[in-house]
Motif scaffolding. Structure first.
Motif, short mmCIF file in Angstrom:
data_model
loop_
_atom_site.label_atom_id
_atom_site.label_comp_id
_atom_site.label_asym_id
_atom_site.label_seq_id
_atom_site.Cartn_x
_atom_site.Cartn_y
_atom_site.Cartn_z
N ALA A 206 -22.32 17.04 25.51
CA ALA A 206 -21.47 17.92 26.32
C ALA A 206 -20.44 18.55 25.41
O ALA A 206 -19.80 17.87 24.62
CB ALA A 206 -20.79 17.14 27.43
N MET A 207 -20.29 19.86 25.52
CA MET A 207 -19.27 20.59 24.79
C MET A 207 -18.47 21.37 25.82
O MET A 207 -19.03 22.19 26.54
CB MET A 207 -19.90 21.55 23.78
CG MET A 207 -20.62 20.83 22.67
SD MET A 207 -21.36 21.95 21.47
CE MET A 207 -19.96 22.91 20.95
N CYS A 208 -17.17 21.08 25.90
CA CYS A 208 -16.35 21.73 26.91
C CYS A 208 -14.88 21.54 26.57
O CYS A 208 -14.53 20.83 25.65
CB CYS A 208 -16.65 21.17 28.29
SG CYS A 208 -16.37 19.40 28.41
N GLN A 209 -14.03 22.15 27.38
CA GLN A 209 -12.60 21.94 27.31
C GLN A 209 -12.23 20.97 28.42
O GLN A 209 -12.91 20.90 29.44
CB GLN A 209 -11.84 23.24 27.50
CG GLN A 209 -12.07 24.24 26.41
CD GLN A 209 -11.33 25.53 26.69
OE1 GLN A 209 -11.09 25.89 27.82
NE2 GLN A 209 -10.97 26.23 25.62
N PHE A 210 -11.15 20.23 28.23
CA PHE A 210 -10.71 19.36 29.32
C PHE A 210 -9.38 19.84 29.86
O PHE A 210 -8.54 20.35 29.13
CB PHE A 210 -10.63 17.89 28.86
CG PHE A 210 -9.53 17.61 27.88
CD1 PHE A 210 -8.27 17.22 28.33
CD2 PHE A 210 -9.75 17.72 26.53
CE1 PHE A 210 -7.26 16.95 27.44
CE2 PHE A 210 -8.75 17.45 25.62
CZ PHE A 210 -7.50 17.07 26.08
N GLU A 211 -9.22 19.71 31.18
CA GLU A 211 -7.96 20.03 31.83
C GLU A 211 -7.12 18.78 32.01
O GLU A 211 -5.92 18.79 31.81
CB GLU A 211 -8.20 20.68 33.19
CG GLU A 211 -8.73 22.08 33.11
CD GLU A 211 -8.87 22.72 34.47
OE1 GLU A 211 -9.07 21.99 35.47
OE2 GLU A 211 -8.79 23.95 34.54
N MET B 157 -23.76 21.46 28.80
CA MET B 157 -24.25 20.09 28.63
C MET B 157 -25.76 20.10 28.48
O MET B 157 -26.43 20.92 29.11
CB MET B 157 -23.90 19.22 29.84
CG MET B 157 -22.46 18.93 30.01
SD MET B 157 -22.16 17.66 31.23
CE MET B 157 -22.11 18.62 32.73
N LYS B 158 -26.26 19.18 27.69
CA LYS B 158 -27.70 18.92 27.63
C LYS B 158 -27.87 17.45 27.99
O LYS B 158 -27.45 16.57 27.26
CB LYS B 158 -28.26 19.18 26.24
CG LYS B 158 -29.75 18.99 26.18
CD LYS B 158 -30.31 19.41 24.85
CE LYS B 158 -31.83 19.34 24.92
NZ LYS B 158 -32.43 19.87 23.72
N ILE B 159 -28.47 17.21 29.16
CA ILE B 159 -28.63 15.85 29.68
C ILE B 159 -30.10 15.65 30.04
O ILE B 159 -30.66 16.41 30.83
CB ILE B 159 -27.73 15.61 30.90
CG1 ILE B 159 -26.27 15.79 30.47
CG2 ILE B 159 -27.97 14.23 31.48
CD1 ILE B 159 -25.27 15.63 31.56
N GLU B 160 -30.70 14.64 29.43
CA GLU B 160 -32.11 14.30 29.64
C GLU B 160 -33.01 15.52 29.50
O GLU B 160 -33.89 15.77 30.31
CB GLU B 160 -32.29 13.62 31.00
CG GLU B 160 -31.56 12.29 31.08
CD GLU B 160 -31.78 11.57 32.40
OE1 GLU B 160 -32.54 12.07 33.25
OE2 GLU B 160 -31.19 10.50 32.55
N GLY B 161 -32.75 16.33 28.45
CA GLY B 161 -33.60 17.46 28.14
C GLY B 161 -33.34 18.72 28.93
O GLY B 161 -33.97 19.74 28.70
N LEU C 192 -13.08 18.87 33.73
CA LEU C 192 -13.55 19.64 32.59
C LEU C 192 -13.71 21.10 32.98
O LEU C 192 -13.85 21.42 34.16
CB LEU C 192 -14.89 19.08 32.10
CG LEU C 192 -14.95 17.58 31.85
CD1 LEU C 192 -16.38 17.17 31.53
CD2 LEU C 192 -14.00 17.17 30.76
N LYS C 193 -13.72 22.00 31.97
CA LYS C 193 -13.92 23.42 32.27
C LYS C 193 -14.66 24.08 31.10
O LYS C 193 -14.66 23.57 29.98
CB LYS C 193 -12.60 24.12 32.53
CG LYS C 193 -11.66 24.16 31.35
CD LYS C 193 -10.38 24.88 31.71
CE LYS C 193 -9.44 24.94 30.51
NZ LYS C 193 -8.24 25.66 30.82
N HIS C 194 -15.29 25.21 31.40
CA HIS C 194 -15.96 26.06 30.42
C HIS C 194 -16.87 25.25 29.51
O HIS C 194 -16.64 25.14 28.31
CB HIS C 194 -14.94 26.83 29.58
CG HIS C 194 -13.91 27.56 30.37
ND1 HIS C 194 -14.24 28.56 31.24
CD2 HIS C 194 -12.58 27.41 30.46
CE1 HIS C 194 -13.15 29.02 31.82
NE2 HIS C 194 -12.11 28.33 31.36
#
Length: 73
Positions: free
Chosen positions: A32-37, A55-59, A50-52
């Motif tokens: 997961a690549m994102c910004q956190f609030e 994610m890559k989860i289980e392909g 989280l915002k903006h």
């Protein structure tokens, strides 16, 4: 006065240098690549806003503008 101690800035070790291999940095099944609030913790339970992000989860790839979640860690 001596009351305050100097601390390292947050995330000072998170930056990538130019010589690091970008192929292996994200070598994981779930990313997961994102910004956190906001991130809160009560005992073992974490709640996060989280915002903006991407994610890559289980392909599968997911893109979001806002995401809320909680987990026990």
């Amino acid at each position: 006065m001596g009351y305050f101690r100097e601390e390292e800035p947050l995330n000072s070790e998170d930056d990538l240098s130019d010589d690091e291999d970008l192929e292996t940095v994200f070598d994981a099944d779930n990313v997961a690549m994102c910004q956190f609030e906001k991130v809160d913790r009560v005992k073992r339970k974490w709640k996060f806003h989280l915002k903006h992000g991407v994610m890559k989860i289980e392909g599968r790839d997911y893109v979001f503008s806002k995401c809320f979640g909680e987990t026990e860690f």
